[in-house]
Design an enzyme around this catalytic site. Structure first.
Site, PDB file in Angstrom:
ATOM      1  N   HIS A  69      -7.108  -4.579  -1.564  1.00 50.53           N
ATOM      2  CA  HIS A  69      -6.365  -5.832  -1.736  1.00 50.53           C
ATOM      3  C   HIS A  69      -6.973  -6.613  -2.876  1.00 50.53           C
ATOM      4  CE1 HIS A  69      -6.586  -4.745   2.539  1.00 50.53           C
ATOM      5  NE2 HIS A  69      -5.303  -4.976   2.531  1.00 50.53           N
ATOM      6  N   HIS A 105       0.821  -1.215   0.000  1.00 49.87           N
ATOM      7  CA  HIS A 105       0.000   0.000   0.000  1.00 49.87           C
ATOM      8  C   HIS A 105       0.855   1.266   0.000  1.00 49.87           C
ATOM      9  CE1 HIS A 105      -3.289  -2.663   0.777  1.00 49.87           C
ATOM     10  NE2 HIS A 105      -2.827  -3.017   1.962  1.00 49.87           N
TER      11      HIS A 105
END
Ligand code: ADP
Ligand code: ADP
Ligand code: MG
Ligand code: MG
Ligand code: MG
Ligand code: MG
Lengths: 332, 210, 332, 210
Positions: free
Chosen positions: A219, A57
């Protein structure tokens, strides 16, 4: 899989090494742990602010380490929560005696691992408490489920709690303002293409050449609807409707906006998105106090974007305006 | 064999680890249908750590064998499944305490303790389409077997069968917990990966005792 | 083509609108021109610093408008130089009487359009001069050709010339330090995947699933070699050898490093690249004074990265260290 | 027809614009082999601006018709080709000055002036695999035609043929200027897009006078 990497199983370690080499004035590595710690931490009398979660991330979360933001970040494997010992060691490393707040995104894994760390910290005499961020309106909230996901709105929590902690506030005060931020921030994203977790070596979902997914998680978790790709303005309208109707945001509200790229989407497109976001806010009588456009909470090389809107009050405004000097979040 | 010794538990852990590692991709694929396709990688990573741990387990009491294994899983896995699988072993070991052997009655107590631990930590229950849906029927089967005085082989065969049925049952469920709940109704028809690994665990036990 | 856009022919206008809406405290739009101008410009007595070129390289160049960096940026269509009138109007808008320096990347189009603007400015009584950046060692330099391309090293020129101008230096002084920067910076890039110019609607080149191109330009111009994809460390070694051997950089040199993402490559990979860059510099006795890792000069959603190395002296170090507060380049 | 009037030049510009717009994709594809595939888009954009300009050209002297067209191309095209094509028209117009008509002799002078302008601005010459390799032979053909007293139709047919041969010749060249030089030897076999557009320009002239 086309990636600028060496062995897939080493990506996290090599990334952390590269970060420390690039920014030694900001971060140091916690020996033996997948944790980066503010080079200045612990700061005497200051509440420690720790975040973490799966990697992939970036710049979240280690890029938000710096003055006025985080003191440490634990980094799990790609898209997978770190284990409790990493959270624990990070908390110990930044505690000055004033206690530590962990900012956790609302996923089962992050919740459980950080909870175990919190319990372990008690034994070690470190006062640790947590705030759980769940800003993603794509997922319905309910006490019977894990609830909404935490996505880019988390960065507002880092900024605001970080500013409060930098002012010397107590652990309770920092936690309270973090919770206020969580209560007032809503986000939603969409994806145009999947990403590839290095160790998996293949895309984690597929979208046809003319398809997009609204509500996609960071995700690659499924969203709300999969549909034919539409013009940016239409997509933004759909996301904004969900976001604004959730709290709801109403005319007269002052807000901060974050248009966040998921990885592969060019800044050009994020600004095109922002144009429509600003138009919609104006049409609803919502005034934008500050706008952030860029990559803050990505999903590797996924194409797509998320929009976050934070409702402000005088306290949140002042904390959002406060200076920050993190690796990937600077406010002069 | 009616009692499992420390050495038996070491063998069982080794067997579980080897089986899981061999099925890594399959477990990833199952998680991929409902979640983020990392469960196989995650638990295989934990099982690698278990294999590395084996030499350190020699000579420990069974409770410690299980406890140390659980802690190793917690420290090496991450994700949602790390704390949960870790808890299963840790609670089972704690329940056994200092006893040097475990028979059917002990196993029933142990896995019911595991079940309670998972429910508390995961804030979840039967019917949520998680590993609980395999663990709960298995624990119940062990309790029933203990109550009727079944042999170890029978008890573990029952537990394995119950876990297998539990896995099957997850196909029809809509998830409330973990990443699988984001897919909601789209997940119907797919079995839960965590439950599948629990079934594997009891299969290793059952085969060992058979 | 999967993009978060509306009509392909409107991407530049809509992007500029989105930028102004996001950052009104930094930039305003020059009515009728594809130019953004520093909201504070012109600053009395200060040399104006203008850059520009095709769009699609965001945050370059408009993202570098701000205190201590650029005063204006002209934005052409995607990957195509702006026309002279845009450069001219930008120069006029930021001139305080102290003159204007245009920072131009070395491409035929940018050269000719800015040259025409320079000549036109003379008629309008604005003192305009140019510095041409040609840092890309992938292309052989020669007086018989257009010479090396300008790529991410240009950002160092913006930073350093911007700091010099902010100090109140004269046009000649600002130009001299900009030229010194150009003389000391070398870069090279590579690509893993192509990008799609919106109006073209399809990729501008293709690479097989296991291919990469070393030396790729920021518009998808061909590089030096196309080959099977290799581990990151090998790729970095190949780029660094070309870069370091060019000036050449030698043991004892102090340098600044920029690891620049071309668009789709995650920050995780850029840090993995940086790890090897730092190792190579250490092995050669070259000491790294500052490192920048991120997206500075992109090529839409191309996957790949470039590395830039700038040799420093005390003057360049001080100017690199000076504060800056641009939209996408902040130094506190 | 032996002399081109203002109205003729307006028609020629309209004809050139229409032809280029029709071949936009083809020109992009040619540029794609050597450069960045935008030349068609760029010059078609300029030609759209020329079409919009046409009403303003009515009543202007031929030199002004060309000059204004050139300035419009410079302002609307961008890229490398904008200043270059703009210069071609601007210099031609400047060379013609206030004359109300242009015959073969004037056209020869005009396009030789264009050529010089392009060489200076582009710092390039014949053999660099650019539009010069079409423009130079065309200008030379016009000079030769003027010297031997050829008709306008003959002169422009010659210029068109020479430009066409020039385009062919670019295939064998290695570029030194513009983006094409980055491909180096890989560009052999591909014709230059800018030269192709110059050929188109002279084809429009030749067809008009034929
Ligand atoms: N709250 C929970 N309670 C019980 N089991 C859970 C819970 N959340 C997840 N699980 C189990 O964990 C498995 C997923 O593990 P893993 O893929 O490692 O987690 P994640 O990717 O969500 O972090 C699921 O198949 C499910 O059986
Ligand atoms: N320096 C130069 N001198 C002459 N012609 C040039 C030069 N550079 C480019 N050209 C011409 O311009 C054409 C490319 O134009 P265009 O695609 O608009 O430019 P770019 O994409 O390089 O900015 C080439 O086909 C070539 O004929
Ligand atoms: Mg996971
Ligand atoms: Mg998972
Ligand atoms: Mg171009
Ligand atoms: Mg071109």
């Amino acid at each position: 899989m086309k990636k600028l990497i060496n062995a897939p199983e080493n990506v996290v370690q090599e990334m952390l090494a590269g970060m420390v080499m690039a920014h030694p004035e900001y971060v140091r590595k916690l020996e033996g742990y997948q944790c980066l710690v503010n080079a200045q931490a612990p700061v005497a009398g200051k509440v420690g602010l720790v975040s973490g979660g799966g990697s992939g991330h970036e710049p979240a979360h280690a890029g938000f380490i710096g003055r006025g933001m985080l003191d440490a970040a634990c980094v799990g494997n790609v898209f997978s929560s770190p284990t409790p010992d990493h959270f624990l060691e990070a908390a110990k490393a930044v505690d000055s005696g004033a206690g530590v707040l962990m900012v956790i995104k609302n996923y089962s894994g992050d919740l459980m691992n950080s909870q175990m760390a919190e319990e372990m910290a008690e034994f070690e005499g470190v006062k640790v408490t947590r705030v759980i961020v769940d800003d993603d309106v794509a997922v319905k909230n309910s006490t019977y489920t894990t609830g909404r996901r935490g996505i880019a709105g988390t960065v507002f929590v880092h900024k605001i709690a970080g500013a409060k902690a930098a002012q010397g506030a107590s652990l309770d005060e920092v936690k309270a303002v973090a919770e206020k931020t969580v209560a007032n921030v809503r986000s939603m994203g969409m994806a145009l293409s999947p990403c590839i977790v290095p160790i998996a070596g293949k895309a984690n979902f597929s979208l046809a050449e003319d398809e997009m997914e609204i509500g996609m998680g960071i995700h690659g978790e499924p969203g709300i609807t999969r549909s034919k790709i539409a013009p940016a303005d239409e997509i933004v309208s759909a996301l904004m409707e969900k976001i604004l109707d959730d709290i709801p945001f109403v005319a007269g509200d002052e807000v901060a906006v974050m248009v966040n790229g998921l990885g592969a989407t060019p800044l050009m497109e994020l600004y095109i998105v922002n144009r429509k976001v600003a138009e919609i806010c104006a049409a609803r009588g919502i005034s934008i106090y500050r706008t952030f456009v860029g990559e803050y909470m990505t999903a590797l090389e996924m194409a797509g974007a998320s929009i976050s809107v934070l409702r402000l009050d005088p306290e949140l405004k002042a904390l959002l305006d406060a200076p920050a000097d993190a690796i990937a979040f600077k406010q002069c | 064999m009616e009692q499992l010794t420390s050495q038996d538990f070491q063998c069982l852990i080794a067997g579980f680890a080897a089986n899981v590692i061999a099925r890594r991709d399959e477990l990833n694929e199952l998680d991929g249908k409902l979640g983020d396709a990392d469960f196989g990688t995650s638990i295989a990573g934990g099982c690698n750590a278990l294999q590395a741990l084996l030499p350190e387990l020699v000579g420990l009491a069974p409770g410690m064998v299980l406890g140390k294994s659980g802690m190793t899983l917690v420290k090496s896995m991450g994700g949602a499944s790390g704390p949960l699988f870790g808890t299963i072993f840790m609670r089972a070991g704690k329940e056994l305490g200092n006893q040097t052997e475990a028979g059917v009655a002990e196993l029933a107590r142990m896995f019911n303790a595991s079940l309670e631990g998972v429910k508390t930590l995961g804030k979840s229950d039967v019917g949520d389409k998680t590993l609980i849906d395999a663990l709960a029927p298995a624990a119940q089967a062990l309790s029933a077997a203990a109550a009727r005085g079944a042999t170890l082989a029978e008890a573990l065969a029952d537990a394995c069968a119950a876990a297998g049925q539990g896995v099957e049952a997850t196909k029809a469920m809509i998830a409330n917990r973990g990443r699988a709940h984001y897919v909601g109704e789209r997940g119907i028809g797919h079995q839960d990966a965590g439950a599948t690994a629990i079934h594997l665990l009891f299969k290793v036990f059952a085969d060992y005792a058979a």
